[in-house]
Design an enzyme around this catalytic site. Structure first.
Site, PDB file in Angstrom:
ATOM      1  N   SER A  77       0.831  -1.119  -0.099  1.00 43.92           N
ATOM      2  CA  SER A  77       0.045   0.108  -0.029  1.00 43.92           C
ATOM      3  C   SER A  77       0.825   1.298  -0.100  1.00 43.92           C
ATOM      4  O   SER A  77       0.518   2.360  -0.376  1.00 43.92           O
ATOM      5  CB  SER A  77      -0.959   0.086   1.206  1.00 43.92           C
ATOM      6  OG  SER A  77      -0.317   0.231   2.365  1.00 43.92           O
TER       7      SER A  77
ATOM      8  N   ARG B  90      22.443 -14.320   3.473  1.00 41.86           N
ATOM      9  CA  ARG B  90      22.054 -13.037   3.539  1.00 41.86           C
ATOM     10  C   ARG B  90      23.121 -12.430   2.475  1.00 41.86           C
ATOM     11  O   ARG B  90      22.461 -11.602   1.586  1.00 41.86           O
ATOM     12  CB  ARG B  90      21.951 -12.413   4.691  1.00 41.86           C
ATOM     13  CG  ARG B  90      21.048 -12.517   5.590  1.00 41.86           C
ATOM     14  CD  ARG B  90      21.076 -11.484   6.778  1.00 41.86           C
ATOM     15  NE  ARG B  90      20.279 -11.991   7.824  1.00 41.86           N
ATOM     16  CZ  ARG B  90      18.779 -12.091   7.740  1.00 41.86           C
ATOM     17  NH1 ARG B  90      18.084 -11.543   6.725  1.00 41.86           N
ATOM     18  NH2 ARG B  90      18.052 -12.694   8.845  1.00 41.86           N
TER      19      ARG B  90
ATOM     20  N   MET C 293      10.421  -6.978   3.945  1.00 42.51           N
ATOM     21  CA  MET C 293      10.755  -7.638   5.173  1.00 42.51           C
ATOM     22  C   MET C 293      11.802  -8.272   5.500  1.00 42.51           C
ATOM     23  O   MET C 293      11.819  -9.577   5.630  1.00 42.51           O
ATOM     24  CB  MET C 293       9.385  -8.474   5.686  1.00 42.51           C
ATOM     25  CG  MET C 293       8.088  -7.587   5.614  1.00 42.51           C
ATOM     26  SD  MET C 293       8.054  -6.283   7.066  1.00 42.51           S
ATOM     27  CE  MET C 293       7.897  -7.375   8.448  1.00 42.51           C
TER      28      MET C 293
ATOM     29  N   ILE D 128      16.303  -8.228   6.670  1.00 42.34           N
ATOM     30  CA  ILE D 128      17.319  -7.632   7.397  1.00 42.34           C
ATOM     31  C   ILE D 128      18.433  -7.697   6.148  1.00 42.34           C
ATOM     32  O   ILE D 128      18.716  -8.577   5.491  1.00 42.34           O
ATOM     33  CB  ILE D 128      17.669  -8.360   8.620  1.00 42.34           C
ATOM     34  CG1 ILE D 128      16.790  -8.185   9.636  1.00 42.34           C
ATOM     35  CG2 ILE D 128      19.019  -7.983   9.098  1.00 42.34           C
ATOM     36  CD1 ILE D 128      16.919  -9.084  11.029  1.00 42.34           C
TER      37      ILE D 128
ATOM     38  N   HIS E  48       8.702   2.958   8.822  1.00 44.89           N
ATOM     39  CA  HIS E  48       8.502   2.057   9.891  1.00 44.89           C
ATOM     40  C   HIS E  48       7.268   2.496  10.689  1.00 44.89           C
ATOM     41  O   HIS E  48       7.090   3.685  10.956  1.00 44.89           O
ATOM     42  CB  HIS E  48       9.841   2.214  10.663  1.00 44.89           C
ATOM     43  CG  HIS E  48       9.571   0.959  11.801  1.00 44.89           C
ATOM     44  ND1 HIS E  48       9.958  -0.300  11.783  1.00 44.89           N
ATOM     45  CD2 HIS E  48       9.600   1.352  13.225  1.00 44.89           C
ATOM     46  CE1 HIS E  48       9.633  -0.830  12.805  1.00 44.89           C
ATOM     47  NE2 HIS E  48       9.365   0.065  14.012  1.00 44.89           N
TER      48      HIS E  48
ATOM     49  N   GLU F  57       1.179   6.902   6.958  1.00 43.50           N
ATOM     50  CA  GLU F  57       2.097   6.540   6.347  1.00 43.50           C
ATOM     51  C   GLU F  57       2.018   6.778   4.792  1.00 43.50           C
ATOM     52  O   GLU F  57       3.091   7.368   3.996  1.00 43.50           O
ATOM     53  CB  GLU F  57       2.394   5.010   6.292  1.00 43.50           C
ATOM     54  CG  GLU F  57       2.609   4.355   7.636  1.00 43.50           C
ATOM     55  CD  GLU F  57       2.848   2.942   7.715  1.00 43.50           C
ATOM     56  OE1 GLU F  57       3.437   2.263   6.695  1.00 43.50           O
ATOM     57  OE2 GLU F  57       2.600   2.147   8.504  1.00 43.50           O
TER      58      GLU F  57
HETATM   59  C1  GRF Z   1       3.936  -0.534   6.760  1.00 45.33           C
HETATM   60  O1  GRF Z   1       3.107  -0.605   7.926  1.00 45.33           O
HETATM   61  C2  GRF Z   1       5.289  -0.313   6.898  1.00 45.33           C
HETATM   62  O2  GRF Z   1       5.401   0.921   7.688  1.00 45.33           O
HETATM   63  C3  GRF Z   1       6.005  -1.589   7.537  1.00 45.33           C
HETATM   64  O3  GRF Z   1       5.406  -2.435   6.737  1.00 45.33           O
HETATM   65  C4  GRF Z   1       4.171  -2.242   6.447  1.00 45.33           C
HETATM   66  C5  GRF Z   1       3.906  -2.441   4.756  1.00 45.33           C
HETATM   67  O4  GRF Z   1       2.744  -1.972   4.355  1.00 45.33           O
HETATM   68  N1  GRF Z   1       7.364  -1.390   7.087  1.00 45.33           N
HETATM   69  P1  GRF Z   1       2.439  -1.925   3.043  1.00 45.33           P
HETATM   70  O5  GRF Z   1       3.057  -3.229   2.253  1.00 45.33           O
HETATM   71  O6  GRF Z   1       3.117  -0.793   2.243  1.00 45.33           O
HETATM   72  O7  GRF Z   1       0.888  -2.076   2.654  1.00 45.33           O
END
Ligand code: GRF
Length: 215
Positions: free
Chosen positions: A13, A65, A90, A92, A109, A174
């Site tokens: 999103s 990694r 997601m 590291i 974040h 966000e």
């Molecule tokens: C968001 O809450 C962002 O802050 C976090 O992961 C989520 C990702 O959401 N890092 P999307 O995939 O952008 O909908």
């Protein structure tokens, strides 16, 4: 026009918010590619529907990694990005990867860093009983969810909030702060200098967003 590459792992999103800002003429960027480490990321389909080059590099196919990050960097660098945007990516990242993109790698974040780095930020905010929560866009350093802060948005934690209601309130913000941060960067109003954020003086007020629910 600046080239950006967006890295995702799921819903996408925040990526959509950047695409929408671009389409509205509010964000002069070329989204050169969207790359996911998960083939099933819903955001990949959204990117394809928007006519954006989409790739996936499944991290499970790599021994570790270092080798995954090397393949990821090779894929990213084909697009010569001015900025690499982590949007719910997601993984590291290794120090070598982060250094390679120093000053041109940003993350969002879902907390007011340095509080609640890591996962389950909304649940942890509720458990701690904080009254203010939010989100942060920052330049990426080798430490997870850490790095010079570009912009933060604050939302209230309301009586009766659940993880879902609080997450939704933060997500709304966000979708405002990420396009803003990218806009500053591509306009040349945002740089990283000696490990500190340098933002055009006339924009400093806009680096703090307060949601309307906070009186
Ligand atoms: C968001 O809450 C962002 O802050 C976090 O992961 C989520 C990702 O959401 N890092 P999307 O995939 O952008 O909908």
């Amino acid at each position: 026009m600046k080239n950006i590459v967006i890295l995702i792992s799921g819903r996408g999103s925040n990526m959509e918010a950047l695409i929408a800002a671009r389409d509205a003429g509010d964000l002069p960027i070329n989204i050169a590619a969207v790359i996911s480490n998960r083939p099933e990321a819903e955001g990949l389909e959204t990117a394809v529907r928007a006519g954006i080059t989409a790739h996936f590099i499944n991290h499970k196919g790599f021994a570790g990694r270092e080798s995954f990050d090397a393949a990821l960097a090779e894929c990213i660098d084909q697009f010569s990005p001015d900025l690499v945007v982590l949007a719910g990516f997601m993984r590291i990242l290794t120090e070598g990867f982060v250094r390679h993109y120093e000053g041109r790698l940003v993350n969002i974040h879902p907390s007011l860093l340095p509080s609640f780095s890591g996962l389950h930020t909304h649940q942890r905010a509720l458990e701690e009983g904080v009254r203010i929560h939010g989100c942060t866009v920052h330049f990426v350093t080798p430490t997870l969810d850490h790095g010079p802060v570009i912009i933060q948005a604050a939302v209230p934690v309301l009586d009766g909030d659940t993880e879902a209601t609080l997450a939704a309130r933060v997500l709304q913000q966000e979708h405002k702060v990420y396009p803003q941060a990218v806009r500053w960067f591509v306009d040349g109003r945002l740089t990283l200098e000696n490990g500190r954020v340098r933002l055009a003086a006339d924009q400093a007020d806009a680096a703090v967003m307060i949601s309307p629910e906070i009186r």
